[in-house]
Design an enzyme around this catalytic site. Structure first.
Site, PDB file in Angstrom:
ATOM      1  N   ASN A   1     -12.287  -2.901   0.218  1.00  0.00           N
ATOM      2  CA  ASN A   1     -11.309  -3.036   1.296  1.00  0.00           C
ATOM      3  C   ASN A   1     -11.928  -2.610   2.617  1.00  0.00           C
ATOM      4  OD1 ASN A   1      -8.438  -3.182   2.406  1.00  0.00           O
ATOM      5  ND2 ASN A   1      -9.037  -1.107   2.964  1.00  0.00           N
ATOM      6  N   GLU A   2     -12.147  -3.558   3.492  1.00  0.00           N
ATOM      7  CA  GLU A   2     -12.634  -3.237   4.845  1.00  0.00           C
ATOM      8  C   GLU A   2     -13.869  -2.347   4.816  1.00  0.00           C
ATOM      9  OE1 GLU A   2      -9.789  -1.346   7.381  1.00  0.00           O
ATOM     10  OE2 GLU A   2      -8.481  -3.096   7.441  1.00  0.00           O
TER      11      GLU A   2
ATOM     12  N   CYS B   1      -6.654   1.078   2.676  1.00  0.00           N
ATOM     13  CA  CYS B   1      -7.635   2.175   2.629  1.00  0.00           C
ATOM     14  C   CYS B   1      -7.436   3.062   1.406  1.00  0.00           C
ATOM     15  CB  CYS B   1      -7.543   3.014   3.887  1.00  0.00           C
ATOM     16  SG  CYS B   1      -8.125   2.130   5.332  1.00  0.00           S
TER      17      CYS B   1
ATOM     18  N   GLU C   1       0.866  -1.185   0.000  1.00  0.00           N
ATOM     19  CA  GLU C   1       0.000   0.000   0.000  1.00  0.00           C
ATOM     20  C   GLU C   1       0.893   1.222   0.000  1.00  0.00           C
ATOM     21  OE1 GLU C   1      -2.756   0.564   3.312  1.00  0.00           O
ATOM     22  OE2 GLU C   1      -3.819   2.052   2.117  1.00  0.00           O
TER      23      GLU C   1
HETATM   24  O1  AHR Z   1      -2.379  -1.545   6.624  1.00  0.00           O
HETATM   25  C1  AHR Z   1      -2.746  -0.269   7.024  1.00  0.00           C
HETATM   26  C2  AHR Z   1      -4.243  -0.061   6.956  1.00  0.00           C
HETATM   27  O2  AHR Z   1      -4.879  -0.915   7.845  1.00  0.00           O
HETATM   28  C3  AHR Z   1      -4.895  -0.365   5.644  1.00  0.00           C
HETATM   29  O3  AHR Z   1      -4.852   0.688   4.769  1.00  0.00           O
HETATM   30  C4  AHR Z   1      -6.295  -0.670   6.007  1.00  0.00           C
HETATM   31  O4  AHR Z   1      -6.898  -1.555   5.095  1.00  0.00           O
HETATM   32  C5  AHR Z   1      -6.197  -1.206   7.412  1.00  0.00           C
HETATM   33  O5  AHR Z   1      -7.076  -0.600   8.260  1.00  0.00           O
END
Ligand code: AHR
Length: 649
Positions: A375-376, A245, A41
């Site tokens: 994602n989440e 995120c 990321e």
């Molecule tokens: O890995 C860091 C963050 O943790 C990521 O962006 C998110 O998906 C999670 O909350």
């Protein structure tokens, strides 16, 4: 016969996994050959200023206060008027190189002075360069006033001395790219780049770029070689990107839209990074896919599920309410965007999007197998509606693609429950679980996947880490990873997160690899991931390892896998206690192995961790070992021991 046995195990383990799990005394099952991958990321300056080898910060004058308080088009730039020259510097947007890249600098030279006037860039915490190495410089310039402009480009050391330079003269009133190679004469951790106009006139300047020629695999627009190699050394079976995120973004307009990140870099859409800085998209989808290919990892892109992050707008808490959905009448276009990604990655060169991949220099397909959707995300009706629209079409048109759904940011709780319920209802092939927990949690929850229903969605453990980089954290993760191997029939993929962190720019700790402009250190957590990844198998075998004294000793964890390609039988023995412990090993069920083995041990004090100052405090040590059909092996306190008994294949 060997093949028939393998086929039988495969059938029991994969086609009828539920039966496999319930059968008593079963000694082996097929597990995922892709179990260990990496999660990339752009957080902690992982991309710009990190893995992406561009050395100029804010190269296209697109920084803004939206990216980061106090930033503007000239952040990281300085106006230079040495030698009594004078003029004016401004930022304009009337006639850009490309509409996607709206800002550019305009330099008006009224009096050239002795040295010319221009701009100086300080890079990302300085520009690191090495003596004798070559650097590719490029810039876009449009002559606005005057017929041509003599230009000088210099790399300066901290004392202001020139350590590399080039000159050229502009020749066009339209935007034109000028390129040059600069050979550096002196190694510097923190050089700067100066671009000087040497005559009266007015020029527009954009996309000022400096890349080392020495990138990973010498790719143009490539990756920082040492950092990319450190990731490649993990031998990941897949790489997930671009987040996290970052995928679903801070509001609908900030979602990561893959099409904005391909094509010529000056035409890509830069935007605010959700982690409080700026993403140029110079490291875009082409570069991600290419990196995967270069290190032999499967690409695993994650696209937004048509909703923005629930924490958008600063509501940073689990269950925030900032989630917004793409308008339903715009969803068909969005679904098409996801289909286009699959065509771009896998389609023939004769297809619309396959042709764009070929034009970028990759006519062969990238062999995309996995696509993450979301994602989440908070599991709301808006999310479900949009996810289903994407999922159903991808599944119908591309049955060869494994779609990965999302079940929230925690190992349990509302979004986890709702996400799983929804995934099971919709028959989503795999879901992405995330959890960051204390090391004690990982030690206590090793049975988590033992009871997962083998007939339901499979698991991608897409983000996990224990809170810390000490050896104890890493050993707790190692213990947990033996349980992932044991459950490798249902946990198909896993990735520790986050991967990278630049010193002085971290938004998230702990991370797996820490770096600054010149140095990298690998954490104990890195070595655990590497030991598992480089010692993966595709069959799991029980009844091989047992604790010698107390079978129920909770400080001990262990697994045994076999790699069917090499024939190697690999044991992982974890001891999270402060005293030595012993295991009995019985290899008599295996044919085709000898006594030749290699043992690798990661051990030390529970609290020890690596750092820039002491990068090798915790490091695995490898030696030869003579195995037997039956033997007892004593493991050190606080240790991961990997015994690889070599196959005869
Ligand atoms: O890995 C860091 C963050 O943790 C990521 O962006 C998110 O998906 C999670 O909350």
């Amino acid at each position: 016969m060997k093949n028939r046995l393998f086929t039988l195990a495969f059938v029991l383990g994969v086609i009828c996994p539920a039966h496999s799990q319930q059968r008593k005394n079963i000694s082996s099952k097929a597990i995922s050959p892709d179990l260990i991958g990496v999660f990339f990321e752009d957080i902690n300056y992982a991309a710009d200023g990190g893995l992406y080898a561009e050395l100029i910060q804010n190269r296209s004058f697109e920084y803004s206060p939206t990216d980061h308080g106090g930033w503007n088009s000239f952040t990281a730039w300085e106006y230079i008027t040495q030698g009594y020259g004078y003029g004016a510097l401004s930022v304009e947007t009337t006639s850009p190189v490309h509409p996607n890249n709206p800002h550019y600098a305009v330099l008006k030279v009224e009096e050239v002075g002795q040295e010319g006037i221009g701009l100086k860039n300080s890079g990302f915490d300085g520009i690191p360069v090495k003596a004798g190495e070559k650097y590719n410089f490029s810039v876009f310039i449009a002559q606005q006033d005057g017929s041509s402009m003599p230009m000088q480009v210099k790399l300066l050391n901290k004392k202001g001395e020139t350590i590399g330079e080039t000159t050229f003269t502009t020749t066009s009133k339209d935007w034109k790219k000028y390129t040059a190679t600069i050979t550096v004469t002196q190694s510097q951790d923190s050089a700067s780049l100066v671009l000087l106009a040497k005559a009266k006139g007015k020029i527009a300047i954009d996309m000022v770029s400096l890349f080392p020629q020495n990138t990973f695999k010498n790719r143009v627009n490539g990756l920082r070689a040492d950092l990319a190699q450190t990731i490649a050394d993990l031998k990941p079976k897949f790489m997930r990107f671009p987040g996290g995120c970052l995928v679903h973004g801070d509001g609908l307009g900030n979602m990561y839209r893959w099409k904005n990140t391909i094509g010529p870099v000056e035409q890509r859409v830069a935007q605010k990074n959700i982690w409080g800085y700026h993403q140029t998209a110079g490291l875009g989808y082409f570069e991600y896919f290419q990196f995967c290919e270069d290190m032999g990892a499967k690409p695993l892109p994650v696209v937004p599920a048509g909703v923005s992050c629930q924490n958008s707008g600063g509501t940073w808490r689990i269950g925030g309410t900032g989630q917004k959905g793409i308008q339903l009448n715009e969803m068909p276009d969005y679904v098409q965007e996801v289909l286009d990604l699959i065509e771009w990655a896998n389609g023939p060169v004769t297809s619309t999007w396959g042709a764009k991949r070929a034009a970028a220099g990759h006519p062969k397909p990238f062999h995309l197998e996995y696509v993450g959707i979301g994602n989440e995300d908070k599991i709301t009706p808006e999310f479900k509606e949009r996810f289903k629209m994407i999922h159903d079409v991808v599944k119908a048109k591309h049955p060869e693609i494994t779609v990965i759904g999302t079940v929230g940011p925690a190992p349990d709780g509302e979004d986890f429950e709702l996400g799983w319920k929804f995934a099971n209802k919709e028959n989503v092939p795999m879901v992405d679980e995330h959890y960051y927990m204390k090391p004690e949690w990982f030690l206590a929850n090793q049975k988590r996947y033992d009871t997962y229903d083998r007939l339901k969605s499979k698991v991608y453990l897409g983000e996990y880490a224990s809170w810390g980089n000490s050896l104890f954290n890493a050993i707790a993760e190692a213990a947990y990873m033996t349980s992932l191997e044991r459950n490798g029939d249902v946990v198909r993929l896993s990735s520790y997160a986050p991967l990278l962190a630049k010193a002085g720019h971290t938004q998230w700790n702990p991370d797996m690899i820490y770096f600054n402009n010149t140095t990298i250190y690998r954490t104990a957590n890195y070595y655990v991931q590497q030991l598992f990844s480089t010692n993966e198998g595709d069959m799991y075998h029980s009844n091989v390892v047992t604790p010698a004294i107390n079978k129920a000793d909770t400080a001990l964890a262990y697994s045994c896998v076999r790699n069917s390609k090499t024939g190697d039988v690999i044991l992982k023995l974890v001891n999270s206690s402060k005293v030595e412990k012993s295991f009995n090993v019985n290899l008599s069920q295996f044919k085709g192995i000898g006594t030749k083995a290699v043992v690798t041990i990661l051990t030390g004090d529970a609290t020890v961790e690596n750092s820039f100052e002491t990068p090798d405090k915790v490091k695995p040590v490898t030696s030869n070992f003579k195995a037997a059909r039956n033997f007892t092996y004593t493991v050190q306190p606080m240790s991961l021991t990997v015994i690889n008994v070599k196959g005869n294949r």
